[in-house]
Design an enzyme around this catalytic site. Structure first.
Site, PDB file in Angstrom:
ATOM      1  N   ARG A 272      -0.877  12.432  10.254  1.00 22.50           N
ATOM      2  CA  ARG A 272       0.357  13.124  10.685  1.00 22.50           C
ATOM      3  C   ARG A 272       0.675  14.309   9.784  1.00 22.50           C
ATOM      4  NH1 ARG A 272       3.466   7.596  11.840  1.00 22.50           N
ATOM      5  NH2 ARG A 272       2.592   7.620  13.930  1.00 22.50           N
TER       6      ARG A 272
ATOM      7  N   SER B  12       6.284   7.142  13.458  1.00 21.37           N
ATOM      8  CA  SER B  12       6.244   5.868  12.754  1.00 21.37           C
ATOM      9  C   SER B  12       6.974   4.742  13.490  1.00 21.37           C
ATOM     10  CB  SER B  12       6.885   6.080  11.389  1.00 21.37           C
ATOM     11  OG  SER B  12       7.386   4.883  10.883  1.00 21.37           O
TER      12      SER B  12
ATOM     13  N   ARG C 153       8.866   2.742  11.872  1.00 18.67           N
ATOM     14  CA  ARG C 153       9.899   2.304  10.923  1.00 18.67           C
ATOM     15  C   ARG C 153      11.224   1.976  11.627  1.00 18.67           C
ATOM     16  NH1 ARG C 153       9.645   8.199   8.098  1.00 18.67           N
ATOM     17  NH2 ARG C 153       7.497   7.482   8.012  1.00 18.67           N
TER      18      ARG C 153
ATOM     19  N   ASP D 143       0.802  -1.227   0.000  1.00 24.78           N
ATOM     20  CA  ASP D 143       0.000   0.000   0.000  1.00 24.78           C
ATOM     21  C   ASP D 143       0.835   1.277   0.000  1.00 24.78           C
ATOM     22  OD1 ASP D 143       0.997  -0.290   2.554  1.00 24.78           O
ATOM     23  OD2 ASP D 143      -0.928  -0.302   3.587  1.00 24.78           O
ATOM     24  N   HIS D 144       2.109   1.202   0.410  1.00 23.57           N
ATOM     25  CA  HIS D 144       2.919   2.413   0.533  1.00 23.57           C
ATOM     26  C   HIS D 144       3.649   2.765  -0.760  1.00 23.57           C
ATOM     27  CE1 HIS D 144       2.293   1.991   4.823  1.00 23.57           C
ATOM     28  NE2 HIS D 144       3.049   3.021   5.089  1.00 23.57           N
TER      29      HIS D 144
ATOM     30  N   ASP E 251       3.568  -1.106  11.804  1.00 24.37           N
ATOM     31  CA  ASP E 251       3.097   0.216  11.407  1.00 24.37           C
ATOM     32  C   ASP E 251       2.448   0.817  12.651  1.00 24.37           C
ATOM     33  OD1 ASP E 251       1.871   1.559   8.440  1.00 24.37           O
ATOM     34  OD2 ASP E 251       1.266   2.320  10.394  1.00 24.37           O
TER      35      ASP E 251
HETATM   36  C1  MIC Z   1       3.543   6.433   8.958  1.00 27.95           C
HETATM   37  O1  MIC Z   1       2.440   6.912   9.050  1.00 27.95           O
HETATM   38  O2  MIC Z   1       4.572   7.031   9.255  1.00 27.95           O
HETATM   39  C2  MIC Z   1       3.651   5.042   8.387  1.00 27.95           C
HETATM   40  C3  MIC Z   1       3.966   5.143   6.978  1.00 27.95           C
HETATM   41  O3  MIC Z   1       2.423   4.379   8.474  1.00 27.95           O
HETATM   42  C4  MIC Z   1       4.672   4.315   9.191  1.00 27.95           C
HETATM   43  C5  MIC Z   1       5.219   3.123   8.597  1.00 27.95           C
HETATM   44  C6  MIC Z   1       6.422   3.375   7.793  1.00 27.95           C
HETATM   45  O4  MIC Z   1       7.230   4.235   8.073  1.00 27.95           O
HETATM   46  O5  MIC Z   1       6.584   2.600   6.874  1.00 27.95           O
HETATM   47  C7  MIC Z   1       4.242   4.030  10.603  1.00 27.95           C
HETATM   48  O6  MIC Z   1       3.550   4.843  11.161  1.00 27.95           O
HETATM   49  O7  MIC Z   1       4.662   3.053  11.207  1.00 27.95           O
END
Ligand code: MIC
Length: 644
Positions: free
Chosen positions: A379, A536, A538, A64-65, A119
């Site tokens: 965000r 996030s 990540r 999805d990203h 996520d």
């Molecule tokens: C976000 O909103 O920052 C994301 C994209 O959903 C991230 C995941 C990512 O960095 O891939 C999250 O919130 O974990």
């Protein structure tokens, strides 16, 4: 004792520890969820564990990203993830099928279960009474391999809802109001549990919106009870058999309380550039808007999209405004299409995109220089849209549509002067189409994993030395987000499976010289203030700095997921015992951690650091298992060393 719902679910899943807030616990995980931005690395980590198949009740993977295919990289990642999902028994939601959270809500979430997702917005599943927690990819990969998940036992904050939302006000305004009250740090170490008579007046999708953005409060998770609304939603998805009633016991005790009278909530908006910079929409009315986007990770359900369709029906997008809709799922779009909504949007001049995260993660839709963008996303951290110095506001679909029509920020209640509130309900029975989901094979052992040239093996990280000498490579303030540390966007995201390449972008928007300085330093340290690593999940915000030689981060406080990610990749997460010591650490300073390995082995919480002739004390508050992982240089090393 009368229990709240969070405690009941935690108790039913508890493997180790006692439910005492702040102490370490491990819980069983029922479902796991990966998306492609964090999932490629997580899948590589799962593969490194050498298992033939996932060991959870249900594992899902969404693409999805990284939907823009400007070269081979994202397409290669998609092929890799598809083949790995088929091999290991994972449900695969194809590119364009939707955002992981929305798809899981529609097709997979089950009340009372525990979901672990790579996520931070995984708690969208709060809408269906699931205890859903965001974590780093490695923690999710371990859960897929059948390991329990360890976390500090959260406090439970009970939010009593009374009343009913007025017309033109929806779930987004409720969570923005909570962000106004509690800030981006207010939920750290807590599950936000909603209860009280107002709950029944909220649709499952409004509840999901509130759960999704609980992540912005820094909360471990959020949860709603499972009631009549839950039953109706599951029935409408053809999944009525998953329903069971779940709620806190009457008079249950909470560690903290808050209360919201839904009837008194007004349209709210988060101003640039933090989700807690919240004011009433009426206070910023008249600001000229260039871009409006509805959808993506949150506010992308049928109710949200159809509300916008009905508002735009027979109207035109104001000249000078570009109005985009990013549906949360193909299912949501198909149902909107069936009810005539697509034509309402097109005739009004709205652009409809494929279902996915898109601009929410900076995959396109970046605003122009000095342009004002109003988004229903979760965000608005600085630069996250892809534009340096961006001015992004966060609001409800109703407020977004009002700005689309009037061309300026407008209190959506003014729309009442031109048409009645549409009061859209989710369908009683959705049009169901699972053609975008590939279901697991009974036996995937013959499937071959496809990798491309951009998918590199995980780098080797060495164990912690006996003594550590290091240089302060950067000193930062409060509320540093993972978007500051490891930016996303269409240039950087395709590098998530290539650690050497993505490392060149660490702190890009804050200090472009960071990667070169860190590498020149050999061993480096990052210094920062409160709530370091918010946002996030990540794990690249830990892996990439580690690759550049960062061995410790010393801060005033950490966000939960980032702290766990640091341990997973062998970076010491240290907190100043005396926050005033922060001032002693300047960029370029040489510091040392004498005898650090022995101290950690012996379980010491106080870790002395020598800086400019003084000794100061930092605190290492991690579990005994995490100490072993830090000594090994990270969790993967630890798991490999302990595999028998
Ligand atoms: C976000 O909103 O920052 C994301 C994209 O959903 C991230 C995941 C990512 O960095 O891939 C999250 O919130 O974990």
């Amino acid at each position: 004792m009368r229990k709240n719902l969070t405690t009941k679910i935690l108790k039913a899943h508890l493997v180790e520890g006692r439910l005492i807030p702040g102490t370490d616990i491990s819980i069983n995980v029922d479902h796991t969820l990966l998306q492609d931005a964090t999932g490629t690395m997580a899948m590589l980590e799962f593969i490194a564990m050498g298992l033939p198949r996932v060991k959870v009740e249900l594992a899902a993977q969404s693409i999805d990203h990284n939907l823009l295919q400007t070269d081979y990289k994202n397409a290669d990642d998609h092929a890799f993830l598809t083949s790995a999902a088929m091999k290991f028994g994972v449900h695969l939601s194809k590119p364009g099928n939707g955002v992981s959270h929305q798809v899981h809500l529609e097709r997979f979430d089950v009340p009372g279960k525990v979901l672990l997702g790579a996520d931070s917005h995984t708690p969208t599943a709060a809408g269906l009474a699931m205890l859903a927690i965001g974590a780093g990819g490695l923690d999710v990969a371990l859960a897929m391999a059948g390991h329990s998940f360890s976390l500090p036992c959260p406090k439970v904050m009970g939010v009593r809802l009374t009343g009913k939302l007025p017309d033109w006000v929806s779930g987004k305004d409720v969570i923005l109001e909570l962000l106004r009250r509690h800030t981006v740090k207010g939920g750290v170490g807590k599950v936000i549990e909603y209860f009280g008579p107002g709950v029944l007046t909220l649709s499952v999708t409004d509840r999901a919106t509130i759960g999704n953005m609980g992540a912005e409060l820094g909360a471990t998770s959020s949860i709603f009870p499972s009631d009549e609304r839950t039953r109706e939603f599951l029935f409408s998805q053809g999944r009525g058999d998953c329903w069971q009633p779940l709620a806190a016991d009457e008079g249950a005790v909470y560690d903290e309380y808050d209360e919201i009278d839904l009837s008194a909530v007004e349209p709210m908006i988060a101003c640039p550039s933090s989700p807690d910079n919240v004011v009433k929409v009426s206070e910023v009315e008249g600001v000229k808007v260039d871009q409006v986007i509805v959808g993506s990770s949150v506010n992308s359900s049928y109710r949200d999209l159809m509300t916008v369709c009905r508002i735009m029906e027979g109207k035109r997008v104001a000249p000078g405004v570009h109005f985009h809709v990013n549906p949360g799922s193909r299912q949501a779009l198909e149902n909107v299409a069936q009810d005539g909504g697509v034509l309402m949007l097109l005739m009004a001049g709205v652009s409809i995109h494929q279902s996915g995260c898109l601009g929410c993660i900076g995959m396109g839709q970046a605003p122009g220089t000095d342009q004002i963008s109003l988004r229903t996303f979760p965000r608005n951290f600085p630069g996250r849209s892809g534009t340096k110095g961006d001015k992004v506001y966060l609001c409800s679909p109703e407020t977004a549509a009002a700005a689309g029509i009037f061309g300026v920020i407008t209190d959506p209640r003014k729309l009442g002067q031109i048409k009645p509130y549409p009061a859209v309900q989710n369908p009683v029975k959705y049009l169901l189409d699972d053609s975008g989901i590939i279901f697991p094979l009974d036996d995937g052992s013959a499937v071959e994993i496809k990798t491309g040239p951009n998918i590199l093996p995980f780098p080797d990280f060495e164990a912690l030395p006996d003594n550590l000498q290091a240089t302060v490579v950067i000193a930062l303030g409060d509320n540093i987000t993972t978007d500051h540390i490891m930016p996303a966007g269409n240039k950087v995201l395709p590098l998530r499976s290539n650690i050497p390449a993505i490392s060149e972008h660490v702190f890009e928007q804050v200090d472009a010289g960071f990667p070169a300085r860190a590498q020149a330093a050999g061993n480096g340290v990052v210094i920062a203030g409160e709530n370091y690593g918010q946002g996030s999940s990540r794990e690249h915000a830990a892996i990439a700095p580690r690759y550049l030689g960062i061995r410790a981060k010393i801060v005033k406080s950490f966000a939960r997921i980032h702290k766990a990610n640091l341990v997973n990749f062998g970076i010491l997460p240290l907190v100043f015992k005396n926050p005033a010591d922060f001032e002693l650490f300047k960029q370029g300073e040489q510091i040392s951690f004498p005898d650090v390995r022995r101290l950690i082995e012996n379980g010491a919480v106080e870790i002395p650091v020598l800086v400019g002739g003084c000794e100061i004390i930092t605190l290492l508050e991690v579990s005994s298992r995490q100490r072993q992982e830090l000594l090994a240089g990270g969790t993967l090393n630890y798991v490999k060393q302990n595999r028998h």
